[in-house]
Motif scaffolding. Structure first.
Motif, PDB file in Angstrom:
ATOM      1  N   ASP A  97     -14.679  21.787 -25.815  1.00 56.35           N
ATOM      2  CA  ASP A  97     -13.630  22.359 -24.531  1.00 56.35           C
ATOM      3  C   ASP A  97     -12.104  23.304 -25.101  1.00 56.35           C
ATOM      4  O   ASP A  97     -13.152  23.823 -25.519  1.00 56.35           O
ATOM      5  CB  ASP A  97     -13.053  21.005 -23.631  1.00 56.35           C
ATOM      6  CG  ASP A  97     -12.014  19.937 -24.830  1.00 56.35           C
ATOM      7  OD1 ASP A  97     -11.669  18.627 -24.360  1.00 56.35           O
ATOM      8  OD2 ASP A  97     -11.011  20.651 -25.702  1.00 56.35           O
ATOM      9  N   ASP A  98     -11.191  23.528 -23.544  1.00 53.56           N
ATOM     10  CA  ASP A  98     -10.474  24.235 -24.237  1.00 53.56           C
ATOM     11  C   ASP A  98     -10.184  23.654 -25.231  1.00 53.56           C
ATOM     12  O   ASP A  98      -8.524  25.210 -25.957  1.00 53.56           O
ATOM     13  CB  ASP A  98      -8.973  24.817 -22.694  1.00 53.56           C
ATOM     14  CG  ASP A  98      -9.807  24.695 -21.609  1.00 53.56           C
ATOM     15  OD1 ASP A  98      -9.755  25.070 -21.191  1.00 53.56           O
ATOM     16  OD2 ASP A  98     -10.611  25.519 -21.591  1.00 53.56           O
ATOM     17  N   GLN A  99      -9.612  23.185 -26.182  1.00 56.12           N
ATOM     18  CA  GLN A  99      -9.432  22.872 -27.599  1.00 56.12           C
ATOM     19  C   GLN A  99      -9.543  23.380 -28.291  1.00 56.12           C
ATOM     20  O   GLN A  99      -8.988  22.978 -29.534  1.00 56.12           O
ATOM     21  CB  GLN A  99      -9.062  21.244 -27.350  1.00 56.12           C
ATOM     22  CG  GLN A  99      -7.461  20.675 -26.789  1.00 56.12           C
ATOM     23  CD  GLN A  99      -6.511  21.411 -26.691  1.00 56.12           C
ATOM     24  OE1 GLN A  99      -6.206  21.273 -28.120  1.00 56.12           O
ATOM     25  NE2 GLN A  99      -5.672  21.702 -25.619  1.00 56.12           N
ATOM     26  N   PHE A 100     -11.476  23.581 -28.379  1.00 54.61           N
ATOM     27  CA  PHE A 100     -11.618  24.229 -29.437  1.00 54.61           C
ATOM     28  C   PHE A 100     -12.304  25.577 -28.771  1.00 54.61           C
ATOM     29  O   PHE A 100     -12.034  26.455 -27.718  1.00 54.61           O
ATOM     30  CB  PHE A 100     -13.362  23.966 -29.242  1.00 54.61           C
ATOM     31  CG  PHE A 100     -13.328  22.429 -29.377  1.00 54.61           C
ATOM     32  CD1 PHE A 100     -13.008  21.209 -28.836  1.00 54.61           C
ATOM     33  CD2 PHE A 100     -13.498  21.959 -30.842  1.00 54.61           C
ATOM     34  CE1 PHE A 100     -12.845  20.226 -29.163  1.00 54.61           C
ATOM     35  CE2 PHE A 100     -14.244  20.933 -31.313  1.00 54.61           C
ATOM     36  CZ  PHE A 100     -13.711  19.479 -30.468  1.00 54.61           C
ATOM     37  N   SER A 101     -12.133  26.635 -30.366  1.00 50.04           N
ATOM     38  CA  SER A 101     -12.725  27.899 -30.323  1.00 50.04           C
ATOM     39  C   SER A 101     -13.384  28.412 -31.402  1.00 50.04           C
ATOM     40  O   SER A 101     -13.156  27.792 -32.397  1.00 50.04           O
ATOM     41  CB  SER A 101     -11.367  28.678 -29.785  1.00 50.04           C
ATOM     42  OG  SER A 101     -10.826  29.080 -30.992  1.00 50.04           O
ATOM     43  N   VAL A 102     -14.361  29.256 -31.443  1.00 50.24           N
ATOM     44  CA  VAL A 102     -14.780  29.999 -32.264  1.00 50.24           C
ATOM     45  C   VAL A 102     -14.365  31.368 -32.340  1.00 50.24           C
ATOM     46  O   VAL A 102     -14.266  32.132 -31.545  1.00 50.24           O
ATOM     47  CB  VAL A 102     -16.411  29.479 -32.781  1.00 50.24           C
ATOM     48  CG1 VAL A 102     -16.806  28.066 -32.408  1.00 50.24           C
ATOM     49  CG2 VAL A 102     -16.999  30.116 -30.764  1.00 50.24           C
ATOM     50  N   GLU A 103     -14.547  32.196 -33.984  1.00 47.93           N
ATOM     51  CA  GLU A 103     -14.436  33.147 -34.249  1.00 47.93           C
ATOM     52  C   GLU A 103     -15.524  33.934 -35.178  1.00 47.93           C
ATOM     53  O   GLU A 103     -15.649  32.618 -36.184  1.00 47.93           O
ATOM     54  CB  GLU A 103     -12.663  33.262 -34.766  1.00 47.93           C
ATOM     55  CG  GLU A 103     -12.387  34.853 -34.422  1.00 47.93           C
ATOM     56  CD  GLU A 103     -11.221  34.395 -35.291  1.00 47.93           C
ATOM     57  OE1 GLU A 103     -10.440  35.800 -34.423  1.00 47.93           O
ATOM     58  OE2 GLU A 103     -10.788  34.022 -35.106  1.00 47.93           O
ATOM     59  N   ARG A 104     -15.801  34.478 -35.479  1.00 46.66           N
ATOM     60  CA  ARG A 104     -16.382  35.510 -36.570  1.00 46.66           C
ATOM     61  C   ARG A 104     -14.904  37.059 -37.241  1.00 46.66           C
ATOM     62  O   ARG A 104     -15.151  37.731 -36.983  1.00 46.66           O
ATOM     63  CB  ARG A 104     -17.275  36.236 -36.387  1.00 46.66           C
ATOM     64  CG  ARG A 104     -18.702  36.657 -37.511  1.00 46.66           C
ATOM     65  CD  ARG A 104     -20.041  35.868 -37.327  1.00 46.66           C
ATOM     66  NE  ARG A 104     -21.404  37.306 -37.959  1.00 46.66           N
ATOM     67  CZ  ARG A 104     -21.266  36.698 -39.377  1.00 46.66           C
ATOM     68  NH1 ARG A 104     -20.695  35.794 -39.800  1.00 46.66           N
ATOM     69  NH2 ARG A 104     -21.438  37.507 -39.893  1.00 46.66           N
ATOM     70  N   PRO A 105     -14.683  35.820 -37.679  1.00 51.64           N
ATOM     71  CA  PRO A 105     -13.591  37.610 -38.433  1.00 51.64           C
ATOM     72  C   PRO A 105     -13.669  38.304 -39.121  1.00 51.64           C
ATOM     73  O   PRO A 105     -12.939  39.194 -38.718  1.00 51.64           O
ATOM     74  CB  PRO A 105     -12.522  35.931 -38.965  1.00 51.64           C
ATOM     75  CG  PRO A 105     -12.346  35.606 -39.363  1.00 51.64           C
ATOM     76  CD  PRO A 105     -13.880  35.736 -38.336  1.00 51.64           C
ATOM     77  N   ASP A 106     -14.502  38.021 -39.795  1.00 53.13           N
ATOM     78  CA  ASP A 106     -15.081  39.259 -40.470  1.00 53.13           C
ATOM     79  C   ASP A 106     -16.896  38.752 -40.458  1.00 53.13           C
ATOM     80  O   ASP A 106     -17.336  38.427 -40.121  1.00 53.13           O
ATOM     81  CB  ASP A 106     -14.678  39.217 -42.074  1.00 53.13           C
ATOM     82  CG  ASP A 106     -14.290  37.852 -42.510  1.00 53.13           C
ATOM     83  OD1 ASP A 106     -13.711  37.546 -43.435  1.00 53.13           O
ATOM     84  OD2 ASP A 106     -15.881  37.399 -42.767  1.00 53.13           O
TER      85      ASP A 106
END
Lengths: 115, 111
Positions: A62-71
């Motif tokens: 849900d909105d509490q989660f996020s993912v990222e590929r910062p590099d």
């Protein structure tokens, strides 16, 4: 043999705090995933990520989660405001290409405990 | 309702015995993957089966994918204590990204 790595191995946090779980997928893999496993329960899919976008997510994500590929090497899962029920093992996985017959390789997991 | 039903849930046998564990579904899968998981660790891939009727061997482990691609089995010959662990099957009936896991078969092999 290439492998998925995850840090930290254990994380203890207070309810309401933000946590970031980190993963380094296998270097030539293009698809990345997060799964979780609550103690005594089955492994559950959270999200998949390709080409800097979420390609699929479950109801858990849900909105509490996020993912990222910062590099070029790291893949992170952020939980903005942790709840008690977020306590679980979180596994990162990666694959060379998308679903179907493509095999996903899992990391050793991060054990998250929310107090 | 579980998409992938694994049986038996628990299995305790003596070293040297043979065993078979099952992974069943009413859905068709383009592939199924078998993993083994130790307590507190991530699933470790054993095999991926893709073709209906396919049989794959990994030393003393034999994996079979059903002809209709709805089920799979894992047979272990002459089990050893090192085979102890949780055996999981997983797949995505939509041929997408999200692996659905079964609850697993917990195997204990005693000397």
């Amino acid at each position: 043999e290439p492998e998925v790595t995850q840090t930290p191995s254990h994380q203890v946090t207070q309810m309401g705090q933000e946590v970031i779980l980190r993963c380094v997928p296998i270097s030539n893999h293009l698809y990345f995933y997060w799964y979780r496993q609550i103690l005594g329960q089955k492994v559950e899919f959270l999200v998949s990520f390709y080409n800097n976008e979420i390609s699929e997510k479950s109801e858990i994500f849900d909105d509490q989660f996020s993912v990222e590929r910062p590099d070029g090497s790291n893949f992170t899962l952020k939980i903005r405001s942790t709840k008690l029920e977020d306590s679980a093992m979180y596994f990162c996985a990666s694959s060379e290409s998308e679903g179907g017959a493509e095999t996903q390789y899992f990391g050793p997991g991060t054990r998250l405990l929310v107090l | 309702t579980q998409l992938l039903e694994q049986s038996p849930q628990f299995l305790s046998i003596q070293e040297g015995e043979n065993l078979t564990v099952y992974c069943n579904s009413s859905s068709v899968f383009s592939s199924l993957q078998w993993y083994r998981q130790e307590p507190g660790e991530g699933p470790v891939l054993l095999v991926t089966v893709v073709t209906g009727g396919e049989v794959k061997k990994l030393k003393r482990l034999t994996f079979q994918f059903g002809d209709a691609r709805k089920d799979s089995s894992l047979h272990i010959t002459a089990a050893q204590p090192g085979d102890t662990g949780l055996y999981l099957c997983a797949g995505d009936p939509n041929s997408g990204y999200a692996l659905n896991f079964g609850k697993g078969t917990s195997l204990l092999v005693t000397p």
